[in-house]
Design a protein around this motif. Structure first.
Motif, PDB file in Angstrom:
ATOM      1  N   GLN A  96       0.813  -1.217   0.000  1.00 15.47           N
ATOM      2  CA  GLN A  96       0.000   0.000   0.000  1.00 15.47           C
ATOM      3  C   GLN A  96       0.848   1.271   0.000  1.00 15.47           C
ATOM      4  OE1 GLN A  96      -2.337  -0.541   3.505  1.00 15.47           O
ATOM      5  NE2 GLN A  96      -3.098  -2.523   2.811  1.00 15.47           N
ATOM      6  N   TRP A  97       2.168   1.125   0.023  1.00 15.99           N
ATOM      7  CA  TRP A  97       3.093   2.258   0.057  1.00 15.99           C
ATOM      8  C   TRP A  97       3.980   2.224  -1.175  1.00 15.99           C
ATOM      9  CZ3 TRP A  97       3.615   5.859   4.149  1.00 15.99           C
ATOM     10  CH2 TRP A  97       2.745   5.651   5.213  1.00 15.99           C
ATOM     11  N   PRO A  98       4.253   3.374  -1.779  1.00 16.23           N
ATOM     12  CA  PRO A  98       5.066   3.405  -3.005  1.00 16.23           C
ATOM     13  C   PRO A  98       6.517   2.942  -2.831  1.00 16.23           C
ATOM     14  CG  PRO A  98       3.831   5.449  -2.757  1.00 16.23           C
ATOM     15  CD  PRO A  98       3.673   4.679  -1.481  1.00 16.23           C
TER      16      PRO A  98
ATOM     17  N   GLY B 275       8.465   8.496  -9.544  1.00 16.62           N
ATOM     18  CA  GLY B 275       9.678   9.133 -10.055  1.00 16.62           C
ATOM     19  C   GLY B 275      10.916   8.360  -9.666  1.00 16.62           C
ATOM     20  N   ARG B 276      12.062   8.954  -9.988  1.00 16.83           N
ATOM     21  CA  ARG B 276      13.354   8.338  -9.662  1.00 16.83           C
ATOM     22  C   ARG B 276      13.921   9.015  -8.418  1.00 16.83           C
ATOM     23  NH1 ARG B 276      16.579   6.590 -14.936  1.00 16.83           N
ATOM     24  NH2 ARG B 276      14.804   5.805 -16.104  1.00 16.83           N
ATOM     25  N   TYR B 277      14.442   8.181  -7.530  1.00 21.66           N
ATOM     26  CA  TYR B 277      14.992   8.665  -6.275  1.00 21.66           C
ATOM     27  C   TYR B 277      16.320   7.967  -5.981  1.00 21.66           C
ATOM     28  CZ  TYR B 277      10.296  10.450  -5.495  1.00 21.66           C
ATOM     29  OH  TYR B 277       9.106  11.118  -5.629  1.00 21.66           O
ATOM     30  N   THR B 278      17.131   8.629  -5.182  1.00 24.11           N
ATOM     31  CA  THR B 278      18.331   8.012  -4.649  1.00 24.11           C
ATOM     32  C   THR B 278      18.153   7.951  -3.146  1.00 24.11           C
ATOM     33  OG1 THR B 278      19.659   8.948  -6.433  1.00 24.11           O
ATOM     34  CG2 THR B 278      20.846   8.116  -4.505  1.00 24.11           C
ATOM     35  N   VAL B 279      18.320   6.751  -2.600  1.00 23.01           N
ATOM     36  CA  VAL B 279      18.178   6.544  -1.168  1.00 23.01           C
ATOM     37  C   VAL B 279      19.580   6.418  -0.577  1.00 23.01           C
ATOM     38  CG1 VAL B 279      17.208   5.085   0.644  1.00 23.01           C
ATOM     39  CG2 VAL B 279      15.988   5.342  -1.532  1.00 23.01           C
ATOM     40  N   HIS B 280      19.909   7.329   0.330  1.00 21.31           N
ATOM     41  CA  HIS B 280      21.185   7.313   1.042  1.00 21.31           C
ATOM     42  C   HIS B 280      20.901   6.865   2.468  1.00 21.31           C
ATOM     43  CE1 HIS B 280      23.123   9.668  -2.150  1.00 21.31           C
ATOM     44  NE2 HIS B 280      22.020  10.401  -2.163  1.00 21.31           N
ATOM     45  N   VAL B 281      21.612   5.839   2.921  1.00 26.46           N
ATOM     46  CA  VAL B 281      21.435   5.362   4.288  1.00 26.46           C
ATOM     47  C   VAL B 281      22.789   5.263   4.981  1.00 26.46           C
ATOM     48  CG1 VAL B 281      19.281   4.126   3.801  1.00 26.46           C
ATOM     49  CG2 VAL B 281      21.459   2.944   3.541  1.00 26.46           C
ATOM     50  N   SER B 282      22.748   5.375   6.301  1.00 31.72           N
ATOM     51  CA  SER B 282      23.977   5.291   7.086  1.00 31.72           C
ATOM     52  C   SER B 282      23.682   4.603   8.408  1.00 31.72           C
ATOM     53  CB  SER B 282      24.525   6.697   7.341  1.00 31.72           C
ATOM     54  OG  SER B 282      25.680   6.627   8.134  1.00 31.72           O
TER      55      SER B 282
ATOM     56  N   SER C 205       3.897   4.499 -11.068  1.00 34.30           N
ATOM     57  CA  SER C 205       2.616   5.120 -10.737  1.00 34.30           C
ATOM     58  C   SER C 205       1.641   4.158 -10.068  1.00 34.30           C
ATOM     59  CB  SER C 205       1.972   5.711 -11.992  1.00 34.30           C
ATOM     60  OG  SER C 205       1.768   4.690 -12.942  1.00 34.30           O
ATOM     61  N   ASN C 206       1.824   2.859 -10.246  1.00 36.45           N
ATOM     62  CA  ASN C 206       0.888   1.921  -9.627  1.00 36.45           C
ATOM     63  C   ASN C 206       1.585   0.723  -8.989  1.00 36.45           C
ATOM     64  OD1 ASN C 206       1.760   0.682 -11.919  1.00 36.45           O
ATOM     65  ND2 ASN C 206      -0.262   0.245 -12.744  1.00 36.45           N
ATOM     66  N   GLY C 207       2.847   0.878  -8.636  1.00 32.96           N
ATOM     67  CA  GLY C 207       3.555  -0.235  -8.023  1.00 32.96           C
ATOM     68  C   GLY C 207       4.328   0.190  -6.805  1.00 32.96           C
ATOM     69  N   SER C 208       4.936  -0.781  -6.168  1.00 35.13           N
ATOM     70  CA  SER C 208       5.735  -0.508  -4.983  1.00 35.13           C
ATOM     71  C   SER C 208       7.194  -0.817  -5.276  1.00 35.13           C
ATOM     72  CB  SER C 208       5.261  -1.376  -3.811  1.00 35.13           C
ATOM     73  OG  SER C 208       4.003  -0.968  -3.371  1.00 35.13           O
TER      74      SER C 208
END
Length: 146
Positions: free
Chosen positions: A68-70, A115-122, A136-139
Motif C-alpha cells: 500500500q506504500w510506493p 519518479g526516480r529517487y536516490t536513497v542514502h542510508v547510514s 505510478s501503480n507499483g511498490s
C-alpha cells in the motif's frame, strides 16, 4: 491499550532519540494509536512515512502494509538481524531532499510521488546508496545489508 501496556517497556529503547522497541508512553509504538501493530505515520514536508518493526506485531503489520506504500525499505545486518537507528535521506531526480530522518526499526514505508529517487542510508558510520524508481501503480523496494 489494554491494562498492562506494552510488554518489555524498556526493550532496548534509546531514551535520547526514542528509537527501537516501544513503551506504554511512546505514542508512536505498536498499537498505541493505529492499532493492529502499525506504528504511527509521520510526515515531513509532503512525504508520509512510517518506520519500525522491532517487535513481532509491528514487523508483521509493516510487512503486510508494504503493497500500500510506493516505497519500502529494509535494514538488516549480515546475519539477517534487524537494525534500527539507520539514518535515511531520500533525494529526488533533481537533487532535492524529500525525506531526511532516522528509522525506528528494520522497516520503513514511504509515500512519495512516482519518479526516480536516490536513497542514502547510514548505520554505524557505514554509508550505502541505492537508486529506486517508484512507478505510478507499483511498490518499489530496496534492502540494505550491513
Amino acid at each position: 491499550m489494554q491494562p498492562g501496556g506494552a510488554k518489555g517497556a524498556t526493550n532496548g529503547m534509546n531514551p535520547t532519540n526514542g528509537t527501537v522497541g516501544g513503551t506504554s508512553t511512546d505514542n508512536s509504538s505498536a498499537g498505541n494509536t493505529n492499532g493492529g501493530g502499525m506504528p504511527q505515520v509521520q510526515q515531513q514536508g509532503g512525504v508520509e512515512y512510517v518506520s519500525g518493526g522491532v517487535g513481532l506485531d509491528e514487523s508483521k503489520a509493516l510487512q503486510a502494509a508494504r503493497s500500500q506504500w510506493p516505497l519500502s525499505l529494509r535494514f538488516t545486518g549480515r546475519n539477517a538481524e534487524f537494525l534500527a537507528d539507520v539514518h535515511v535521506q531520500i533525494v529526488d531526480a533533481h537533487g532535492a531532499s524529500v525525506l531526511d530522518t532516522t528509522s525506528r526499526g528494520p522497516y520503513m514505508l514511504v509515500r512519495v510521488r512516482p519518479g526516480r529517487y536516490t536513497v542514502h542510508v547510514s548505520h554505524d558510520g557505514i554509508n550505502k546508496t541505492s537508486a529506486v524508481t517508484v512507478g505510478s501503480n507499483g511498490s518499489a523496494r530496496a534492502s540494505f545489508i550491513w
